[in-house]
Design a protein around this motif. Structure first.
Motif, PDB file in Angstrom:
ATOM      1  N   HIS A  53     -11.896  -3.735   4.745  1.00  0.00           N
ATOM      2  CA  HIS A  53     -11.950  -2.260   4.452  1.00  0.00           C
ATOM      3  C   HIS A  53     -11.705  -1.305   5.670  1.00  0.00           C
ATOM      4  N   ASP A  54     -10.805  -1.657   6.375  1.00  0.00           N
ATOM      5  CA  ASP A  54     -10.208  -0.803   7.433  1.00  0.00           C
ATOM      6  C   ASP A  54      -9.246  -0.035   6.875  1.00  0.00           C
ATOM      7  N   PRO A  55      -9.026   1.362   6.746  1.00  0.00           N
ATOM      8  CA  PRO A  55      -8.084   2.090   6.373  1.00  0.00           C
ATOM      9  C   PRO A  55      -6.800   2.042   7.261  1.00  0.00           C
ATOM     10  N   ARG A  56      -6.940   1.491   8.365  1.00  0.00           N
ATOM     11  CA  ARG A  56      -5.534   1.400   9.072  1.00  0.00           C
ATOM     12  C   ARG A  56      -4.801   0.121   8.740  1.00  0.00           C
ATOM     13  N   VAL A  57      -5.409  -0.938   8.021  1.00  0.00           N
ATOM     14  CA  VAL A  57      -4.708  -2.102   7.694  1.00  0.00           C
ATOM     15  C   VAL A  57      -5.115  -2.824   6.148  1.00  0.00           C
ATOM     16  N   SER A  58      -3.630  -3.064   5.857  1.00  0.00           N
ATOM     17  CA  SER A  58      -3.761  -3.767   4.402  1.00  0.00           C
ATOM     18  C   SER A  58      -3.484  -5.058   4.427  1.00  0.00           C
ATOM     19  N   ASN A  59      -2.678  -5.640   5.606  1.00  0.00           N
ATOM     20  CA  ASN A  59      -2.341  -7.057   5.460  1.00  0.00           C
ATOM     21  C   ASN A  59      -2.988  -7.646   6.916  1.00  0.00           C
ATOM     22  N   VAL A  60      -3.697  -8.983   6.692  1.00  0.00           N
ATOM     23  CA  VAL A  60      -4.005  -9.651   7.882  1.00  0.00           C
ATOM     24  C   VAL A  60      -3.725 -11.131   7.674  1.00  0.00           C
ATOM     25  N   ARG A  61      -3.138 -11.782   8.669  1.00  0.00           N
ATOM     26  CA  ARG A  61      -3.038 -13.351   8.663  1.00  0.00           C
ATOM     27  C   ARG A  61      -3.780 -13.513   9.830  1.00  0.00           C
ATOM     28  N   ALA A  62      -4.457 -14.674  10.135  1.00  0.00           N
ATOM     29  CA  ALA A  62      -4.992 -15.167  11.504  1.00  0.00           C
ATOM     30  C   ALA A  62      -4.998 -16.811  11.478  1.00  0.00           C
ATOM     31  N   ASP A 104     -13.254 -22.270   0.366  1.00  0.00           N
ATOM     32  CA  ASP A 104     -11.904 -21.544  -0.007  1.00  0.00           C
ATOM     33  C   ASP A 104     -11.516 -20.716   1.405  1.00  0.00           C
ATOM     34  N   TRP A 105     -10.235 -20.551   1.832  1.00  0.00           N
ATOM     35  CA  TRP A 105      -9.784 -19.674   2.973  1.00  0.00           C
ATOM     36  C   TRP A 105      -8.849 -18.644   2.289  1.00  0.00           C
ATOM     37  N   PHE A 106      -9.134 -17.375   3.246  1.00  0.00           N
ATOM     38  CA  PHE A 106      -8.393 -16.358   2.589  1.00  0.00           C
ATOM     39  C   PHE A 106      -7.756 -15.407   3.738  1.00  0.00           C
ATOM     40  N   TYR A 107      -6.545 -14.874   3.469  1.00  0.00           N
ATOM     41  CA  TYR A 107      -5.907 -13.889   4.142  1.00  0.00           C
ATOM     42  C   TYR A 107      -5.991 -12.633   3.521  1.00  0.00           C
ATOM     43  N   LEU A 108      -5.588 -11.463   4.179  1.00  0.00           N
ATOM     44  CA  LEU A 108      -5.791 -10.155   3.537  1.00  0.00           C
ATOM     45  C   LEU A 108      -4.082  -9.867   3.182  1.00  0.00           C
ATOM     46  N   GLU A 109      -3.870  -9.379   1.885  1.00  0.00           N
ATOM     47  CA  GLU A 109      -2.432  -8.980   1.445  1.00  0.00           C
ATOM     48  C   GLU A 109      -2.592  -7.742   0.434  1.00  0.00           C
ATOM     49  N   LEU A 126      -3.229  -1.709  17.446  1.00  0.00           N
ATOM     50  CA  LEU A 126      -3.280  -0.592  16.312  1.00  0.00           C
ATOM     51  C   LEU A 126      -3.316   0.722  16.982  1.00  0.00           C
ATOM     52  N   GLU A 127      -3.697   0.934  18.362  1.00  0.00           N
ATOM     53  CA  GLU A 127      -4.158   2.081  18.731  1.00  0.00           C
ATOM     54  C   GLU A 127      -3.145   3.410  18.613  1.00  0.00           C
ATOM     55  N   PRO A 128      -1.674   3.163  18.583  1.00  0.00           N
ATOM     56  CA  PRO A 128      -0.848   4.466  18.216  1.00  0.00           C
ATOM     57  C   PRO A 128      -1.015   4.861  16.771  1.00  0.00           C
ATOM     58  N   GLY A 129      -1.355   3.671  15.876  1.00  0.00           N
ATOM     59  CA  GLY A 129      -1.573   4.252  14.676  1.00  0.00           C
ATOM     60  C   GLY A 129      -0.197   4.182  13.845  1.00  0.00           C
ATOM     61  N   GLY A 130       0.013   4.136  12.629  1.00  0.00           N
ATOM     62  CA  GLY A 130       1.208   3.894  11.773  1.00  0.00           C
ATOM     63  C   GLY A 130       1.520   2.436  11.528  1.00  0.00           C
ATOM     64  N   TYR A 131       0.493   1.795  11.833  1.00  0.00           N
ATOM     65  CA  TYR A 131       0.730   0.165  11.375  1.00  0.00           C
ATOM     66  C   TYR A 131      -0.052  -0.238  10.093  1.00  0.00           C
ATOM     67  N   ASP A 132       0.182  -1.210   9.588  1.00  0.00           N
ATOM     68  CA  ASP A 132      -0.438  -1.687   8.256  1.00  0.00           C
ATOM     69  C   ASP A 132      -0.548  -3.067   8.226  1.00  0.00           C
ATOM     70  N   THR A 133      -0.135  -3.882   9.101  1.00  0.00           N
ATOM     71  CA  THR A 133      -0.263  -5.300   9.197  1.00  0.00           C
ATOM     72  C   THR A 133      -0.351  -6.109  10.431  1.00  0.00           C
ATOM     73  N   LEU A 134      -1.382  -7.052  10.507  1.00  0.00           N
ATOM     74  CA  LEU A 134      -1.834  -7.584  11.783  1.00  0.00           C
ATOM     75  C   LEU A 134      -1.325  -9.051  11.484  1.00  0.00           C
ATOM     76  N   ASP A 135      -0.900  -9.601  12.604  1.00  0.00           N
ATOM     77  CA  ASP A 135      -0.245 -10.914  12.555  1.00  0.00           C
ATOM     78  C   ASP A 135      -0.884 -11.577  13.951  1.00  0.00           C
TER      79      ASP A 135
END
Length: 372
Positions: A228-237, A183-188, A150-159
């Motif tokens: 609640h990280d403003p850099r990221v909107s979507n996370v799947r792990a 229950d298990w969750f991912y962020l979308e 995420l360091e360069p910025g401009g990304y919103d999704t983590l896989d």
């Protein structure tokens, strides 16, 4: 019953607790080795190489908030390895909050991470103390990779993908079966969305000419940390072990739970899962061998106009956990964390600092970074 040692390791009769004590010894940190069975704790601690050079004491204490608050009074940090955490964690957190100590644990239970945040996060923040569940290889090393991506910025999704070679300890096995009930969750788009428990993925393995099977593994901690990280909107792990036969058994177990155990009442569910878990792994695993026990953490970050891929090759995932816990405690007894209240390891200590510690002890290679 107060102690003059700054760090308590609770659950030392297990494999991970022993490793935390090993690294605390190497870092020169006095500690209390605690557990419910003094003889078992003593047997484990006395087998630690070089333990005669450590400053430590052994305490037997029940999993009771009052008893632990009394026994651990004076400590600044509690490292908890006694899972399943949704069952045994509340008493330890309560004790830490009462005595004004920072709290760390090694959980892989997403429901516990959320419960800890919601029930005690504000209380720890008010006292200027850290509440950091999930400081462990399977979550923190990949979190380091995610933050580098995420360091360069401009990304919103983590896989996120986590793989390792080896077999889980008894406590880890108990956790694996415990999370089947949750229950298990991912962020979308900043919302937690429930996983299908039977989800499984064939994934390419960076650095290998092979595919591996990965599963949601209880949702993992990352969607909660980045919620609640403003850099990221979507996370799947997702994660798993390299051995295909183990992952095949994981899939069979999930199906068995859904078909045979989920219809039972909660008490019967717990008894059935405990029986299955004990049959899978009931003893101390062999000490890790870096030539065998390898780890791989791969993270893709993406945005509208760019992509970033970070891979961290490592070894000895339980040793990584032991060092991360010990270093976190070592840091906390000397200075305030970057964030108080509920926080991940990277949020509390900095991802580059944690990477440096793993590199210094020979547990991970320099990250491989590709940006487009």
């Amino acid at each position: 019953m107060a102690t003059d040692k700054p760090v308590v390791v609770y659950g030392v009769s297990g494999y991970t607790g022993r490793l935390i004590c090993e690294y605390l010894r190497e870092l020169g940190v006095p500690f209390v080795a605690a557990g419910r069975d003094e003889d078992r704790v003593r047997d484990v601690v006395e087998r630690i190489p070089g333990i005669e050079t450590a400053d430590y004491e052994i305490i037997a204490v029940d999993n009771d908030a009052d008893a632990m608050a009394s026994a651990f009074e004076g400590a600044q940090v509690i490292c908890n390895t006694a899972g399943p955490f949704i069952k045994f964690g509340p008493a330890v957190v309560e004790a830490a909050l009462r005595i004004g100590a920072h709290y760390l644990d090694t959980t892989g239970e997403q429901d516990w991470v959320m419960a800890a945040r919601d029930r005690w996060g504000a209380g720890f923040a008010e006292k200027g103390r850290l509440l950091a569940p999930g400081v462990a290889h399977m979550y923190t090393t990949s979190e380091i990779a995610a933050n580098i991506a995420l360091e360069p910025g401009g990304y919103d999704t983590l896989d996120i993908l986590v793989l390792w070679k080896g077999f889980p300890t008894f406590a880890s096995t108990q956790t694996i079966f415990t999370i089947l009930k949750a229950d298990w969750f991912y962020l979308e788009q900043n919302r937690l969305v429930e996983w299908d428990h039977t989800s499984a993925f064939q994934v390419p393995v960076p650095g290998y000419h092979e595919l591996a099977t990965a599963v949601p593994w209880g949702g993992m901690s990352h969607p909660i940390w980045f919620q609640h990280d403003p850099r990221v909107s979507n996370v799947r792990a997702i994660g798993g072990v390299f051995a295909p036969e183990v992952m095949a058994n994981v899939a069979l177990t999930v199906r068995m739970f859904e078909e045979q155990i989920r219809p039972l009442d909660p008490e019967a569910q717990e008894a059935a899962l405990a029986e299955v878990a004990a049959s899978v792994q009931a003893g101390m695993p062999p000490r890790e061998n870096p030539r065998i026990n390898r780890s791989l953490d791969s993270v893709h970050a993406s945005g509208p106009l760019g992509r970033s891929h970070v891979v961290i090759h490592g070894n000895s995932n339980y040793k990584q956990t032991g060092l991360l816990q010990a270093y976190a405690a070592y840091s906390l007894i000397q200075q305030a964390p970057l964030r108080v209240g509920f926080a991940s390891a990277c949020q509390a200590f900095g991802h580059r600092e944690l990477l440096g510690q793993l590199r210094a002890f020979g547990l991970v290679a320099e990250p491989v970074v590709t940006r487009v």
